[in-house]
Design a protein around this motif. Structure first.
Motif, mmCIF file in Angstrom:
data_model
loop_
_atom_site.group_PDB
_atom_site.id
_atom_site.type_symbol
_atom_site.label_atom_id
_atom_site.label_comp_id
_atom_site.label_asym_id
_atom_site.label_seq_id
_atom_site.Cartn_x
_atom_site.Cartn_y
_atom_site.Cartn_z
ATOM 1 N N LEU A 265 3.399 -1.545 -3.861
ATOM 2 C CA LEU A 265 3.450 -0.509 -2.829
ATOM 3 C C LEU A 265 4.385 0.628 -3.220
ATOM 4 N N THR A 266 3.902 1.850 -3.032
ATOM 5 C CA THR A 266 4.748 3.029 -3.284
ATOM 6 C C THR A 266 4.965 3.846 -2.016
ATOM 7 N N SER A 267 4.091 3.653 -1.012
ATOM 8 C CA SER A 267 4.206 4.390 0.249
ATOM 9 C C SER A 267 3.983 3.439 1.429
ATOM 10 N N PHE A 268 4.950 3.459 2.387
ATOM 11 C CA PHE A 268 4.886 2.532 3.522
ATOM 12 C C PHE A 268 5.321 3.276 4.785
ATOM 13 N N ASN A 269 4.459 3.292 5.811
ATOM 14 C CA ASN A 269 4.774 3.963 7.075
ATOM 15 C C ASN A 269 5.062 2.929 8.162
ATOM 16 N N PHE A 270 6.322 2.900 8.630
ATOM 17 C CA PHE A 270 6.754 1.969 9.679
ATOM 18 C C PHE A 270 6.959 2.682 11.022
ATOM 19 N N ARG A 271 6.580 3.959 11.125
ATOM 20 C CA ARG A 271 6.943 4.766 12.288
ATOM 21 C C ARG A 271 6.512 4.126 13.623
#
Length: 574
Positions: A265-271
């Protein structure tokens, strides 16, 4: 007229007719006839043209005969299920089209089923956008069946289609068998925790998917835990979006554990997942150990009081982009973030929109920018920096040579802060975008910025909306625009420039050749000021966007329409 020209043209390969409602059903039929004979066009954009079901059907007939078109955009055309069925039939015969967008066309479950059947036979389509079509669980199941057989599609967008748990499970099963899809968007489909668990199982087996959007699907902590378990074993997914899934602290902790072992993984959105302090800290602590995540979004997770969270970021050596919007971070966290900037040599983008850093946090960040040589984007909107924080940032701009975009909107910088930043612009040679919206800079601050524009040769975008510049500040800026030849976008909305300010700006438009976007909304220009500006357009060939709305121009509307019609630009608003 257009069709006559197209029939004669033998070189055109791309045509964009996006949002031209004049085309309609009849225009669509004429274009369809043209496509039956044309042999050069390979890209056609007909988005937003009100083609309707009939227009969709005629285009479908054309696709059965056309052998050169590879990309077709039919977004927002009210094609409906019947038009969708016709296009599905065309896909069974067409062997040239590789990209098709049917976003927002009311296809429904029947249209979805027809397209699913078509994908079982089609062997060329690689990109398909079905966003906003109310396909439902049945349409989702049909597309899932197709994915089990189709070996060409690599990108599928099913955003907002009410697929539900059943549709999600069907697609999960398909991912276990499909070996070509690399991008899948399932945003806002009410998949639920059970659907989330099924998708997690699919990630154990799938080895081709690299990007998965699961935003807003009500996974809850259980669904989050299942996804976390899958991430420990999956080694191909590089981008995962889990925004707004109410994962909670427990889901956050589980995902944090997964990040400690995942290396793809290089991009992770937890918003917006209600991670809280404990879940947020677990995530950030994991980021310190993970060496591959470069973009992480932790906005809106109630991290207030998270000094430990911010401090942990100092240990991360791979992060290039960090978004901590709306997390209630105060001056204490701001000071620690400043320490982060001094130590992390990879971070290029930092978003701290809507926090509570205050002047002390602003000063600390400014000091860090003296040492940081990588950050190019910084957003400090709504942080109560005040004049002192503004001055500190202005001082660093005199020496910093990497920052290109700075957003200081709504920080109560006042006249002093505005003047300090103006002085910095006289010396800075890298900043290209500056947003000072709503900072009460006043006429004196406006005059100082005008003086800076006479000297600065790098700034291309300046937002001075709602700054009480008044006629004097406005006139100073217009004088500067006569000399400045690099600024291309200027926002002066809500500054009470008055009719005289409008006339001054009109004089500028006669000679300025760089400005392409100008916002003058809510400036009390009146008929005389407004007409002066519109009249100047007859000699200006560079301005592409102009907003004159809410300026008491009603008396002269007919005159304005006549003048603007000659200029023929849909981006002029009044």
């Amino acid at each position: 007229m257009l069709l006559k020209v197209l029939y004669k043209n033998i070189t055109l390969n791309s045509l964009d007719l996006n949002s031209n409602n004049i085309i309609g059903i009849e225009g669509g039929k004429l274009l369809a006839k043209f496509l039956c004979k044309n042999t050069t066009l390979n890209s056609l954009n007909l988005g937003g043209n009100n083609l309707g079901s009939e227009g969709g059907k005629t285009l479908a007939v054309a696709l059965c005969k056309n052998s050169t078109l590879t990309s077709l955009n039919l977004r927002s055309n009210k094609i409906g299920s019947e038009g969708g069925k016709a296009l599905a039939h065309a896909l069974c015969k067409n062997s040239a089209l590789t990209s098709l967008s049917l976003q927002n066309n009311r296809l429904g479950s029947e249209g979805g089923k027809a397209l699913g059947d078509a994908l079982c036979k089609n062997s060329t389509l690689a990109f398909l956008n079905l966003k906003y079509n109310n396909l439902g669980s049945e349409g989702g199941k049909a597309l899932a069946d197709a994915l089990c057989k189709n070996s060409k599609l690599i990108s599928l967008n099913l955003n907002n289609n009410r697929l539900g748990s059943e549709g999600g499970k069907a697609l999960a099963d398909a991912l276990c068998k499909n070996s070509t899809l690399t991008y899948l968007n399932l945003n806002s489909n009410w998949i639920g925790s059970e659907g989330g668990k099924a998708l997690s199982d699919a990630l154990y087996e799938n080895t081709t998917l690299t990007s998965l959007n699961l935003q807003n699907n009500a996974f809850g902590s259980e669904g989050g835990k299942a996804i976390a378990d899958a991430l420990c074993k999956n080694s191909t997914l590089t981008s995962l979006d889990l925004e707004s899934n109410d994962l909670g602290p427990e889901g956050g902790k589980a995902l944090a554990d997964a990040l400690c072992s995942n290396s793809s993984l290089t991009s992770f959105n937890f918003r917006s997942n209600n991670l809280g302090l404990s879940g947020g800290y677990a995530i950030v602590d994991a980021l310190c150990k993970n060496a591959t995540i470069k973009n992480s979004d932790l906005r809106d997770n109630n991290l207030k009081g998270g000094e430990a969270i911010v401090d942990a970021l100092c240990k991360n050596i791979a992060l290039t982009s960090l978004d901590l919007r709306s997390n209630g971070l105060g001056s204490g966290e701001g000071k620690i973030l400043a320490n982060v900037l001094c130590k992390i040599s990879t971070l290029t983008s930092l978003d701290l929109y809507d926090n509570k850093l205050g002047s002390e946090g602003g000063k600390a960040l400014a000091n860090a920018l003296y040492k940081n040589s990588m950050l190019t984007f910084l957003n400090l909107t709504w942080n109560k920096l005040g004049p002192e924080g503004g001055k500190a940032l202005a001082d660093v701009l005199c020496k910093n040579s990497t920052l290109t975009s700075l957003n200081l909107e709504s920080n109560a910088l006042g006249s002093e802060g505005g003047q300090a930043l103006a002085n910095a612009l006289c010396k800075n040679s890298t900043l290209t975008s500056l947003n000072l919206n709503s900072n009460w800079i006043g006429s004196e601050g406006g005059k100082a910025l005008a003086n800076a524009l006479c000297k600065n040769s790098t700034l291309t975008s300046l937002n001075l909306q709602s700054n009480r510049l008044g006629p004097e500040g406005g006139k100073a800026l217009t004088d500067a625009l006569c000399k400045n030849n690099t600024l291309i976008s200027l926002d002066l909305e809500s500054n009470n420039l008055g009719s005289e300010g409008g006339k001054s700006l009109a004089d500028v438009l006669y000679s300025n050749t760089s400005l392409t976007s100008l916002n003058l909304r809510f400036n009390n220009l009146g008929l005389s000021g407004g007409y002066a500006i519109v009249d100047a357009l007859s000699k200006n060939d560079t301005l592409k966007y102009l907003d004159l709305r809410d300026n008491n121009l009603k008396v002269g509307c007919a005159l304005f329409k006549s003048t603007l019609h000659k200029h023929n630009n849909k981006n002029f608003k009044y």
